[in-house]
Design a protein around this motif. Structure first.
Motif, short mmCIF file in Angstrom:
data_model
loop_
_atom_site.label_atom_id
_atom_site.label_comp_id
_atom_site.label_asym_id
_atom_site.label_seq_id
_atom_site.Cartn_x
_atom_site.Cartn_y
_atom_site.Cartn_z
N LYS A 1 15.17 -9.96 1.72
CA LYS A 1 16.25 -9.38 0.95
C LYS A 1 15.68 -8.79 -0.32
O LYS A 1 14.90 -9.42 -1.03
N GLY A 2 16.05 -7.55 -0.63
CA GLY A 2 15.53 -6.89 -1.82
C GLY A 2 14.32 -6.05 -1.54
O GLY A 2 13.84 -5.34 -2.42
N GLY A 3 13.77 -6.09 -0.30
CA GLY A 3 12.63 -5.27 0.06
C GLY A 3 13.01 -3.82 0.19
O GLY A 3 14.19 -3.46 0.29
N THR A 4 12.02 -2.95 0.20
CA THR A 4 12.26 -1.52 0.35
C THR A 4 11.34 -0.95 1.42
O THR A 4 10.39 -1.60 1.86
N ARG A 5 11.61 0.26 1.81
CA ARG A 5 10.73 0.99 2.71
C ARG A 5 10.85 2.47 2.41
O ARG A 5 11.81 2.92 1.77
N VAL A 6 9.89 3.23 2.88
CA VAL A 6 9.89 4.67 2.67
C VAL A 6 10.42 5.35 3.92
O VAL A 6 9.91 5.12 5.03
N PHE A 7 11.43 6.16 3.76
CA PHE A 7 12.11 6.81 4.89
C PHE A 7 11.96 8.33 4.74
O PHE A 7 12.24 8.88 3.67
N THR A 8 11.54 8.99 5.80
CA THR A 8 11.39 10.45 5.78
C THR A 8 12.67 11.12 6.23
O THR A 8 13.12 10.93 7.36
N ALA A 9 13.26 11.90 5.33
CA ALA A 9 14.52 12.58 5.60
C ALA A 9 14.36 14.07 5.34
O ALA A 9 13.26 14.55 5.01
N ASP A 10 15.45 14.82 5.51
CA ASP A 10 15.40 16.25 5.25
C ASP A 10 15.08 16.55 3.79
O ASP A 10 14.56 17.62 3.48
#
Length: 335
Positions: A38-47
C-alpha cells in the motif's frame, strides 16, 4: 447451460488471475517503490507519456472510454464523465452504478469540471479520450490534482487494447482478462458455427453516422465500429477508404447516397447498424430507402443483416454484440 457458463467464467477468471500474477500487468508498465505494498507506485506508459501512478489506486476518476471499462471492472471510482452512448450496453447492475456515480465531466472533453474532480479527491485520473482531443483539456490543472493517465483509441477497433490499459492503470486487470477470455471463447464458438456460410462472402457495412442533411451515408470498412466484432466471428469486409484521414476516417467514409451502387455494388452481403431496440437509425434508413438500395446484389439475394450494439467499448459490451450478430446471421444456416 447455466452451470456450464458459470464454470467457464470461473475458469476464465482463474486464468486471468494466474496471468496477472506472472509478471508486470502490462507490456509498457514498470513497477517502482514497492508495487505490492500500500502506498507503492509504478511507472505507466500512456498517450501523455510515462506517468508515475499508485500501484493500487483507491480513488479513481474516469472519463470517456475509461468509464465502461472501469465500472465493469469494479474499480474504486469516485467520479466519472457522462457516457450516454454506452448506457444501453451496461448490465442493470452496472447501469445503476453509472447513474449514482458523481459526474465530473460531460460527453465531450471540453465539458470537464475541474472543481468537481478536485472535490472527489482522486489518487488517479484516467482519461479515455483520443490524443487529438487532449488539447481540449487543461492537463496541468488535472496533474495538480492527481496523476493523469490518458489512453484513447486512434481507430474504433482499438477498444480492446485501450480498455486493457484502462483496467491495468486502475488495478482491475484480472477482471478485464476474465472478460476477454469469455469473449474470445464465445467468438470462437460463433466463428466455427458460421464458418461454412460466411466463407467466401465479401461484406460491406452501413454505419449509423451518415448525415441525411448532407445526403450522405456512412460506409464502414474492416476495423470500424460496426465491423470489428463481426470480423471476430468470421465476416470479411472488403475494400478500403478512398481518401484516408486520421482516426476513424481511415476505416470509414461518407459517400453521397447517389454513390450507393459504386460503394456497395460488389458486396455479397451487407451488415448495418441498428439501435439497441432493433429500430433502424434515420441515417441508415436514409440509405435503405434509396431507389438504388433494392438493386444492390446483396439486397436482391436477401443477404442484409442488422447488427445492434455496434458501439461496444469493452469485452463485456461486445458479448452483447456477439449475441446480436448470432441472431442476425442465424437465417444463413437455413439456406
Amino acid at each position: 447451460m447455466l452451470a456450464h457458463r458459470s464454470a467457464a467464467l470461473a475458469g476464465a477468471l482463474a486464468l486471468a488471475l494466474a496471468l496477472t500474477a506472472c509478471g508486470s500487468s502490462s507490456d509498457d508498465a514498470d513497477t517502482a517503490g514497492g508495487s505490492g505494498e500500500k502506498g507503492g507506485t509504478r511507472v505507466f506508459t500512456a498517450d501523455n507519456g510515462k506517468v508515475t501512478i499508485p500501484a493500487r489506486p483507491e480513488r479513481v476518476v474516469a472519463t470517456g472510454y475509461a468509464v465502461p471499462a472501469l465500472i465493469e471492472g469494479d474499480a474504486p471510482l469516485v467520479g466519472i464523465s457522462s457516457w450516454q452512448r454506452g448506457e444501453p450496453l451496461l448490465s442493470d447492475e452496472d447501469l445503476a452504478t453509472y447513474k449514482k456515480l458523481t459526474k465530473v465531466a460531460g460527453e465531450s472533453a471540453a465539458e470537464t469540471n475541474y472543481e468537481a474532480i478536485a472535490e472527489a479527491e482522486p489518487d488517479l485520473i484516467v482519461l479515455g479520450v483520443p490524443t487529438p482531443v487532449l488539447g481540449d483539456i487543461d492537463m496541468d490543472r488535472l496533474k495538480s490534482i492527481a496523476p493523469v493517465v490518458a489512453v484513447g483509441p486512434t481507430v474504433p477497433s482499438q477498444w480492446r487494447e485501450v480498455s486493457r490499459k484502462h483496467a491495468d492503470a486502475a488495478g482491475v486487470l484480472a477482471s478485464h482478462e476474465a472478460d476477454k477470455a469469455a469473449y474470445e471463447a464465445k467468438a470462437a464458438e460463433l466463428r466455427k458455427k458460421y464458418q461454412g456460410v460466411l466463407s467466401g462472402l465479401e461484406f460491406g457495412h452501413i454505419g449509423a453516422y451518415g448525415d441525411t442533411s448532407k445526403g450522405t451515408f456512412q460506409r464502414e470498412f474492416g476495423g470500424s465500429w460496426g465491423t470489428s466484432v463481426a470480423q471476430d466471428v468470421g465476416a470479411a469486409y472488403y475494400g478500403k477508404v478512398k481518401k484516408a484521414g486520421p482516426g476513424s476516417q481511415s476505416v470509414s467514409e461518407y459517400p453521397s447516397v447517389e454513390e450507393l451502387s459504386d460503394s456497395l455494388g460488389e458486396a455479397d452481403a451487407i451488415t448495418y447498424s441498428v439501435n439497441p431496440d432493433g429500430s433502424v437509425p434515420e441515417s441508415v434508413k436514409y440509405a435503405m430507402e434509396s431507389k438504388l438500395w433494392k438493386n444492390l446484389p446483396a439486397v436482391k439475394e436477401g443477404r442484409t443483416f442488422p447488427i445492434a450494439y455496434t458501439e461496444a467499448a469493452t469485452y463485456q459490451d461486445a458479448m452483447k454484440t456477439l449475441d446480436a450478430i448470432d441472431t442476425s446471421f442465424a437465417p444463413l444456416l437455413d439456406r
